[in-house]
Design an enzyme around this catalytic site. Structure first.
Site, PDB file in Angstrom:
ATOM      1  N   GLU A 131      43.716  27.329  17.926  1.00 19.18           N
ATOM      2  CA  GLU A 131      43.393  27.953  16.627  1.00 19.18           C
ATOM      3  C   GLU A 131      43.877  27.140  15.423  1.00 19.18           C
ATOM      4  O   GLU A 131      44.005  27.679  14.321  1.00 19.18           O
ATOM      5  CB  GLU A 131      43.938  29.396  16.553  1.00 19.18           C
ATOM      6  CG  GLU A 131      43.351  30.306  17.606  1.00 19.18           C
ATOM      7  CD  GLU A 131      43.608  31.788  17.359  1.00 19.18           C
ATOM      8  OE1 GLU A 131      44.122  32.139  16.278  1.00 19.18           O
ATOM      9  OE2 GLU A 131      43.281  32.600  18.246  1.00 19.18           O
ATOM     10  N   GLU A 242      41.042  33.564  25.138  1.00 18.43           N
ATOM     11  CA  GLU A 242      41.791  34.778  24.788  1.00 18.43           C
ATOM     12  C   GLU A 242      40.792  35.861  24.434  1.00 18.43           C
ATOM     13  O   GLU A 242      39.880  35.623  23.650  1.00 18.43           O
ATOM     14  CB  GLU A 242      42.693  34.589  23.542  1.00 18.43           C
ATOM     15  CG  GLU A 242      43.893  33.708  23.727  1.00 18.43           C
ATOM     16  CD  GLU A 242      44.745  33.583  22.445  1.00 18.43           C
ATOM     17  OE1 GLU A 242      44.623  34.437  21.536  1.00 18.43           O
ATOM     18  OE2 GLU A 242      45.503  32.608  22.359  1.00 18.43           O
TER      19      GLU A 242
END
Ligand SMILES: *[C@@H]1O[C@H](CO)[C@@H](O)[C@H](O)[C@H]1NC(C)=O
Ligand SMILES: *[C@@H]1O[C@H](CO)[C@@H](O)[C@H](O)[C@H]1NC(C)=O
Ligand SMILES: *[C@@H]1O[C@H](CO)[C@@H](O)[C@H](O)[C@H]1NC(C)=O
Ligand SMILES: *[C@@H]1O[C@H](CO)[C@@H](O)[C@H](O)[C@H]1NC(C)=O
Ligand SMILES: *[C@@H]1O[C@H](CO)[C@@H](O)[C@H](O)[C@H]1NC(C)=O
Length: 353
Positions: A131, A242
């Site tokens: 991220e 995720e």
């Protein structure tokens, strides 16, 4: 040897075997911020494989770093725990805020030297970053997501990893990057896609407070995010690195964190993907004290989760083993050929061939 025989036999009949990974994410610390030791990781990986009413075998784990917490470059103790529990590893290289990844690579090299094949045979991929590009995007800055990394730096780090693993036992391991779907779908970041072997994506309708993100709409939001990632990824495989829904924590837009909603999310999103896509659920055990949203599906690593993991009958169950045959190549085979392969496979497995 035997597995290799089976695969080469199958390959000679035009079959390709693709493994589908099913696992959880695992941070380097506990939810109180303590470094996890080998015994902690072992307990975690054992619980993952023994979950009551599990719709599949969770024997993969995604890590965020190769470095044992509060050391400079000691290999993370998740490695020997994975070896002991036969857990496959999606490795992570922590990149945000870093000038270089020397310590990450040093820890990895030490682990290869120390554990050899016992370790490298379990490594299914290396994600360079998590991220990082989202954190420096407009959304990330607005959400105070913290230090990130620009695309050029991530690309440089990916090349550093490739250089370091060349001519080692890890040379064939796919190298990728994990980011949010919005970062992947952003054209300004497309050069990262050219650079990776796989695209890891973190998908959380819970956090999409700019959308109608009530739990009743999660299939829509999830598919929209996954479809956008796949479209951007082109021919690169997409791994769901995720996803999950918290059982407690703050509201985000219309998203409400409750035990019931966590179970609904598991049923409506998870159960349609397990065994079909590479997926690392978020999560078995929380590891971020700063995050008030709690995603863990177990308390104190009990093998009885906080909700029943049984999938609804209409969601298709994953195959019992980690190998599946893509239908497009399978359908080109006659049933007779298939029957012959199956009987040979059984003969080999029984040691009679
Ligand atoms: C380890 O797990 C794999 C599946 O990921 C399986 O094929 C293999 O037989 C297992 N090895 C041992 C020693 O249990
Ligand atoms: C790998 O595992 C085998 C079987 O457990 C063990 O005998 C061997 O010492 C291990 N090798 C290394 C380098 O740890
Ligand atoms: C798209 O990516 C660029 C470069 O990473 C970033 O500066 C920009 O903020 C992103 N756009 C959005 C809408 O997030
Ligand atoms: C659900 O999400 C989509 C965006 O993917 C949005 O267009 C739609 O209005 C939302 N609400 C409902 C009730 O479907
Ligand atoms: C996502 O793609 C799948 C497969 O092409 C399609 O069936 C589904 O309707 C799409 N979902 C959304 C929300 O766009």
């Amino acid at each position: 040897m035997r597995a290799a025989n089976l695969i080469s036999l199958a390959t000679s009949f035009g079959l390709t075997f693709a493994e589908v990974y099913l696992g959880f994410n695992s941070g380097a610390t506990t939810d109180s911020g303590d470094a996890k030791r080998q015994a902690d990781f072992e307990k975690e990986f054992e619980t993952a494989q023994k979950l009551k009413n599990s719709p599949g075998l969770f024997n993969s784990v995604r890590l965020y770093t190769n470095i044992q917490a509060s050391t400079t470059d000691t290999p993370i103790e998740a490695f020997p725990a994975a070896v002991k529990t036969n857990t496959t590893l999606l490795l992570g290289i922590w990149c945000s805020g870093a000038d270089n990844i020397d310590n990450e690579l040093s820890a990895l090299t030490k682990a290869v030297d120390q554990y050899g094949h016992n370790f490298t045979n379990l490594v299914i991929g290396i994600s360079v970053g998590s991220e990082d590009i989202y954190r420096v995007s407009e959304d990330g800055l607005r959400n105070n997501a913290g230090l990130g990394q620009d695309t050029d730096t991530i690309i440089g780090f990916i090349r550093d990893v490739r250089d370091r693993i060349e001519n080692t036992l890890l040379s064939n391991v796919p190298v990728g990057h994990v980011d949010t779907w919005s970062a992947w779908a952003n054209n300004s970041n497309s050069e990262v896609i050219d650079e990776v072997d796989f695209v890891g994506t973190n998908l959380f309708p819970y956090y999409e407070n700019d959308k109608d993100n009530d739990i009743s709409n999660v299939t829509n939001l999830f598919e929209n995010a996954l479809n956008n990632t796949k479209r951007a990824a082109g021919d690169k495989p997409v791994w769901i690195t995720e996803t999950g829904w918290p059982s407690e924590g703050p509201d985000f837009g219309q998203a409400i964190a409750t035990l019931d909603n966590a179970k609904i999310y598991w049923d409506t999103v998870g159960c349609t993907l397990f065994g079909k896509e590479n997926i690392f659920w978020y999560t078995l055990r929380d590891s971020n004290p700063d995050n008030k949203a709690k995603f863990a599906i177990t308390k104190d690593l009990s093998t009885t989760p906080i909700f029943d993991l049984t999938c609804p009958a209409e969601a298709s169950a994953p195959p019992p083993i980690n190998t599946n045959v893509p239908t497009d190549s399978a359908t080109s085979l006659s049933l007779n050929t298939l029957a012959m392969i199956i009987s040979m496979v059984f003969a080999l497995a029984a040691g009679t061939a």
